[in-house]
Write a protein that holds these residues in place. Structure first.
Motif, PDB file in Angstrom:
ATOM      1  N   PHE A   1      30.753  51.594  24.045  1.00 27.41           N
ATOM      2  CA  PHE A   1      31.734  51.086  23.582  1.00 27.41           C
ATOM      3  C   PHE A   1      31.488  50.384  22.114  1.00 27.41           C
ATOM      4  O   PHE A   1      32.154  50.350  21.166  1.00 27.41           O
ATOM      5  N   ASN A   2      30.591  49.437  22.977  1.00 30.47           N
ATOM      6  CA  ASN A   2      31.032  48.388  21.616  1.00 30.47           C
ATOM      7  C   ASN A   2      29.972  48.539  20.175  1.00 30.47           C
ATOM      8  O   ASN A   2      30.102  48.408  18.963  1.00 30.47           O
ATOM      9  N   ILE A   3      28.139  49.814  20.263  1.00 29.47           N
ATOM     10  CA  ILE A   3      27.648  50.501  19.770  1.00 29.47           C
ATOM     11  C   ILE A   3      29.223  51.451  18.714  1.00 29.47           C
ATOM     12  O   ILE A   3      29.273  51.408  17.891  1.00 29.47           O
ATOM     13  N   VAL A   4      29.913  51.738  19.940  1.00 27.54           N
ATOM     14  CA  VAL A   4      30.838  52.879  19.003  1.00 27.54           C
ATOM     15  C   VAL A   4      31.420  52.090  18.155  1.00 27.54           C
ATOM     16  O   VAL A   4      31.535  52.222  17.158  1.00 27.54           O
ATOM     17  N   THR A   5      32.272  50.716  18.580  1.00 25.43           N
ATOM     18  CA  THR A   5      32.798  50.168  17.050  1.00 25.43           C
ATOM     19  C   THR A   5      32.316  48.995  16.196  1.00 25.43           C
ATOM     20  O   THR A   5      32.559  48.905  15.111  1.00 25.43           O
ATOM     21  N   PHE A   6      30.992  49.076  16.818  1.00 27.59           N
ATOM     22  CA  PHE A   6      30.422  48.733  15.588  1.00 27.59           C
ATOM     23  C   PHE A   6      30.485  49.311  14.211  1.00 27.59           C
ATOM     24  O   PHE A   6      30.700  49.328  13.391  1.00 27.59           O
ATOM     25  N   VAL A   7      29.805  50.373  14.774  1.00 31.12           N
ATOM     26  CA  VAL A   7      29.899  52.037  13.366  1.00 31.12           C
ATOM     27  C   VAL A   7      30.750  51.801  13.255  1.00 31.12           C
ATOM     28  O   VAL A   7      30.856  52.149  11.882  1.00 31.12           O
TER      29      VAL A   7
END
Length: 181
Positions: free
Chosen positions: A158-164
């Motif tokens: 979820f953090n990676i998607v939010t980062f992207v």
């Protein structure tokens, strides 16, 4: 805090877009309002603020007060968002925290490789090294984001998607501001 729902939806993507737009406008608005409070004729757009025309600040102190206003507001925004996340347990606030982190982290990177941004200008003026304040501000925002991530058991996916999502939106905002506004 309990585990909260982590779903990437159209609504969440829209909140990411809004978080970037609102965070940048408020950050630049803080620079603008500080300049106005000091008596200057100011302008602002989505990614910068300054004195109208080729004007300059009367003192270095005033220049750095205006520089500090944006990051100070962004830090306050982050603290408020942490509080709202804790009280509401609504993950739709999370992009506002993540945006604040990436705004200041990306500004630190730009300051390191090129022209000094807010914290770096102030840091140089204080004589504590160009990167001291950018690193401290980024570290504090990383701490808040990690704390929220751990408290809410937010997954790394979820953090990676939010980062992207936030990174794409920041890039788009800066690009649009630079070439179309």
């Amino acid at each position: 805090m309990s585990n909260i729902t982590q779903k990437i939806s159209i609504k969440y993507i829209g909140i990411c877009v809004l978080a970037v737009l609102i965070s940048f406008v408020l950050h630049e608005g803080a620079h603008f309002l500080m300049g106005k409070a000091l008596g200057y004729d100011m302008w602002m757009d989505l990614n910068s603020a300054g004195i109208v025309g080729k004007g300059t600040f009367n003192t270095e102190w005033e220049r750095h007060l205006v520089s500090a206003a944006g990051p100070i507001f962004t830090i306050i925004q982050s603290i408020i968002i942490v509080y709202l996340l804790q009280k509401s347990k609504n993950l739709m606030w999370y992009p506002f925290l993540f945006t604040a982190l990436l705004m200041r982290f990306f500004a630190a990177v730009v300051s390191y490789v090129g022209e000094s941004n807010d914290e770096a200008r102030i840091s140089e003026w204080l004589g504590i090294g160009k990167m001291t304040l950018p690193i401290l501000v980024s570290a504090f925002l990383i701490y808040l984001t990690v704390m929220v991530t751990k408290r809410n058991k937010i997954s790394w996916q979820f953090n990676i998607v939010t980062f992207v999502l936030i990174s794409i939106n920041i890039t788009a905002l800066v690009y649009i501001n630079q070439f179309y506004l």
